[in-house]
Write an enzyme that holds these catalytic residues in place. Structure first.
Site, PDB file in Angstrom:
ATOM      1  N   LYS A 174      39.312  48.816  29.895  1.00 52.85           N
ATOM      2  CA  LYS A 174      39.002  47.471  30.354  1.00 52.85           C
ATOM      3  C   LYS A 174      39.252  46.507  29.212  1.00 52.85           C
ATOM      4  CE  LYS A 174      36.949  45.559  34.052  1.00 52.85           C
ATOM      5  NZ  LYS A 174      37.082  45.900  35.452  1.00 52.85           N
ATOM      6  N   GLY A 196      27.103  37.665  48.644  1.00 51.68           N
ATOM      7  CA  GLY A 196      28.332  37.230  47.980  1.00 51.68           C
ATOM      8  C   GLY A 196      29.509  37.276  48.938  1.00 51.68           C
ATOM      9  N   GLY A 206      32.716  36.270  48.489  1.00 52.01           N
ATOM     10  CA  GLY A 206      33.913  35.943  47.724  1.00 52.01           C
ATOM     11  C   GLY A 206      35.114  36.689  48.266  1.00 52.01           C
ATOM     12  N   VAL A 248      36.127  39.762  48.078  1.00 51.00           N
ATOM     13  CA  VAL A 248      35.860  41.038  48.758  1.00 51.00           C
ATOM     14  C   VAL A 248      34.859  40.852  49.896  1.00 51.00           C
ATOM     15  CG1 VAL A 248      35.104  43.424  48.506  1.00 51.00           C
ATOM     16  CG2 VAL A 248      36.295  42.323  46.615  1.00 51.00           C
TER      17      VAL A 248
HETATM   18  P1  NAD Z   1      34.426  36.764  43.736  1.00 48.00           P
HETATM   19  O1  NAD Z   1      34.131  36.027  42.491  1.00 48.00           O
HETATM   20  O2  NAD Z   1      35.605  36.383  44.553  1.00 48.00           O
HETATM   21  O3  NAD Z   1      33.160  36.692  44.718  1.00 48.00           O
HETATM   22  C1  NAD Z   1      31.840  36.759  44.312  1.00 48.00           C
HETATM   23  C2  NAD Z   1      31.045  35.840  45.244  1.00 48.00           C
HETATM   24  O4  NAD Z   1      29.673  35.999  44.949  1.00 48.00           O
HETATM   25  C3  NAD Z   1      31.393  34.367  45.027  1.00 48.00           C
HETATM   26  O5  NAD Z   1      31.656  33.762  46.281  1.00 48.00           O
HETATM   27  C4  NAD Z   1      30.121  33.795  44.405  1.00 48.00           C
HETATM   28  O6  NAD Z   1      29.888  32.458  44.754  1.00 48.00           O
HETATM   29  C5  NAD Z   1      29.061  34.722  44.966  1.00 48.00           C
HETATM   30  N1  NAD Z   1      27.832  34.790  44.204  1.00 48.00           N
HETATM   31  C6  NAD Z   1      27.654  34.714  42.869  1.00 48.00           C
HETATM   32  N2  NAD Z   1      26.361  34.842  42.555  1.00 48.00           N
HETATM   33  C7  NAD Z   1      25.710  35.043  43.724  1.00 48.00           C
HETATM   34  C8  NAD Z   1      24.359  35.262  44.061  1.00 48.00           C
HETATM   35  N3  NAD Z   1      23.397  35.313  43.143  1.00 48.00           N
HETATM   36  N4  NAD Z   1      24.046  35.441  45.359  1.00 48.00           N
HETATM   37  C9  NAD Z   1      24.996  35.377  46.321  1.00 48.00           C
HETATM   38  N5  NAD Z   1      26.299  35.173  46.051  1.00 48.00           N
HETATM   39  C10 NAD Z   1      26.638  34.991  44.777  1.00 48.00           C
HETATM   40  O7  NAD Z   1      34.475  38.295  43.349  1.00 48.00           O
HETATM   41  P2  NAD Z   1      35.086  39.496  44.185  1.00 48.00           P
HETATM   42  O8  NAD Z   1      36.465  39.748  43.719  1.00 48.00           O
HETATM   43  O9  NAD Z   1      34.816  39.301  45.636  1.00 48.00           O
HETATM   44  O10 NAD Z   1      34.210  40.713  43.634  1.00 48.00           O
HETATM   45  C11 NAD Z   1      32.862  40.863  44.035  1.00 48.00           C
HETATM   46  C12 NAD Z   1      32.222  41.963  43.194  1.00 48.00           C
HETATM   47  O11 NAD Z   1      32.921  43.173  43.410  1.00 48.00           O
HETATM   48  C13 NAD Z   1      32.273  41.715  41.686  1.00 48.00           C
HETATM   49  O12 NAD Z   1      31.104  42.249  41.129  1.00 48.00           O
HETATM   50  C14 NAD Z   1      33.476  42.514  41.225  1.00 48.00           C
HETATM   51  O13 NAD Z   1      33.357  42.936  39.886  1.00 48.00           O
HETATM   52  C15 NAD Z   1      33.394  43.707  42.165  1.00 48.00           C
HETATM   53  N6  NAD Z   1      34.682  44.350  42.406  1.00 48.00           N
HETATM   54  C16 NAD Z   1      35.733  43.611  42.866  1.00 48.00           C
HETATM   55  C17 NAD Z   1      36.948  44.231  43.099  1.00 48.00           C
HETATM   56  C18 NAD Z   1      38.121  43.449  43.599  1.00 48.00           C
HETATM   57  O14 NAD Z   1      39.147  44.060  43.982  1.00 48.00           O
HETATM   58  N7  NAD Z   1      38.050  42.135  43.652  1.00 48.00           N
HETATM   59  C19 NAD Z   1      37.103  45.627  42.875  1.00 48.00           C
HETATM   60  C20 NAD Z   1      35.991  46.362  42.446  1.00 48.00           C
HETATM   61  C21 NAD Z   1      34.786  45.706  42.212  1.00 48.00           C
END
Ligand code: NAD
Length: 381
Positions: free
Chosen positions: A86, A190, A192, A194
């Site tokens: 990482k 969340g 976002g 995903v």
């Molecule tokens: P993202 O930043 O697009 O989405 C995260 C969402 O969570 C955002 O909309 C944000 O506003 C919201 N958020 C933040 N704090 C919050 C809270 N306290 N309560 C409710 N919502 C809140 O990220 P993502 O790419 O969707 O990833 C989500 C999680 O999954 C992260 O922890 C990331 O590390 C993990 N992850 C993502 C991937 C990927 O392919 N994107 C792969 C493996 C793991």
């Protein structure tokens, strides 16, 4: 000019026999980055580049050590011939990034000689990967340039969501005897990249979703798309709702001493990394009768996507089939089988599912197989 220095992190609390930890600096561009390679027994380490305004260097070091270790476990369980690594860049992604900045980070990646391959993570985008690719080939998550191609490319988030969806169906089958999601209640923390895509998969099967996010705009979009299947919840209490599934898709460490006693869901499974605040919370979930889908097992769709893309682009296909999107989706669907194995081991050993996942992953990467075939068998078993 970029300078590098190997860090001796061996006394750090999160050090776990990491193979390399290197600190990179370019003072003129304000680049301050750490690349950690945890383990390359199964192959070169692949893991995203997180750009975040860490308050202290030690916070960044702590994060990169934990995340790189997690990638070793994730790729092993996902049946990928990849190790765990990482990168973190210290700074606010909204102000620090430029083409030159990311290209200079690419030089840092290049200097690792292929032990580390980078991709998107929190704070970094497809566009950043393009900049990085101007100085190194050790990069994945690049956009698809041929619209007619059935190959894998680009932002891995939709694939992560697909994997979580497949994994949740396996959890529902395990707990309720049928994988049918119609009418099941799912709380998504969340919405976002995903979380939103997961909501789309779930509502297609007429699951009822309860969502919370700190950004109102995404909730407005959800209201117009999901209609009566959607209920907006509160950020501070989304985990307490009386639902079948709680899906953490925002931040890590959300399963802790405070939240676990408040959770009413029978199943926890979501995309967020490092969901358990501490290892003993795994046991606490067993005591509460909650089935926990270990985060790195259920969220491995993204690493599978960038892995397939990298193998394809570099002509290093380890599999006896073409690296198409269809094949990748088949691979990601294997998450359901992996979870069943984890649940069965946890039951037979009387341990938490997190501990069971660790056991299975360690068996794979510590065995250090000498051929990709062994790893493919691991993924298909
Ligand atoms: P993202 O930043 O697009 O989405 C995260 C969402 O969570 C955002 O909309 C944000 O506003 C919201 N958020 C933040 N704090 C919050 C809270 N306290 N309560 C409710 N919502 C809140 O990220 P993502 O790419 O969707 O990833 C989500 C999680 O999954 C992260 O922890 C990331 O590390 C993990 N992850 C993502 C991937 C990927 O392919 N994107 C792969 C493996 C793991």
């Amino acid at each position: 000019m970029i300078t590098s220095r190997r860090l001796d992190a061996s006394t750090h609390s999160s050090f776990d026999a990491h193979e390399q930890v290197v600190h990179f600096n370019d003072t003129a561009l304000g680049l301050d980055a750490i690349i950690a390679v945890h383990n390359t027994h199964l192959g070169p380490s692949l893991g995203g580049c997180r750009i975040y305004p860490y308050a202290h260097f030690d916070d960044a070091l702590y994060d990169v050590l934990r995340l790189s270790r997690g990638m070793t476990y994730k790729s092993a369980l996902a049946g990928l011939p990849l190790g765990g690594g990482k990168a973190v860049i210290i700074g606010d992604p909204r102000s620090i990034k430029s083409h030159d900045f990311m290209a200079r980070f690419g030089e840092a990646v290049e200097s690792m000689g292929g032990a580390y391959i980078t991709a998107e993570d929190v704070g970094s985008s497809e566009e950043d990967m393009i900049s990085i690719s101007s100085t190194t080939t050790y990069v994945a998550g690049l956009p698809q340039t041929d619209p007619a191609s059935d190959g894998v490319a680009g932002n891995p988030s939709p694939v992560t969501a697909y994997g979580v969806y497949c994994g949740l169906k396996a959890c529902v089958k395990h707990v309720f005897g049928s994988s049918d999601l119609k009418g099941r209640k799912v709380a998504i923390q969340g919405l976002g990249a995903v979380g939103y895509a997961l909501a789309q998969y779930l509502t297609k099967e007429e699951a009822r979703i309860f969502v919370a996010d700190i950004h109102p705009a995404v909730l407005e979009r959800a209201k117009s798309e999901f209609g009566s299947l959607l209920t907006i919840g509160d950020v501070s209490s989304i985990h307490t709702l009386d639902v079948d599934i709680f899906a953490p898709c925002a931040l890590g460490a959300g399963l802790n001493d405070r939240t676990i006693p408040e959770i009413k869901a029978k199943i926890i499974g979501g995309a967020a990394n490092n969901q358990l605040a501490e290892a003993h919370h795994d046991r606490l979930l067993v005591e509460r009768g909650i089935l926990y889908a270990p985060d790195y097992a259920i969220n491995s769709g993204g690493i599978t996507s960038v892995g397939y893309e990298y193998f394809d682009r570099t002509g290093r296909n380890p599999y006896p089939y073409p690296l198409t999107r269809t094949r990748m989706n088949d691979h990601v669907e294997g998450i359901a089988k992996t979870l069943e194995k984890i649940f069965s081991l946890a039951k037979s050993e009387g341990i938490g599912t997190g501990a069971a996942a660790n056991q299975l992953a360690e068996k794979i990467f510590k065995a250090a197989p000498s051929s990709a075939q062994v790893r493919i068998e691991a993924s298909n078993a």
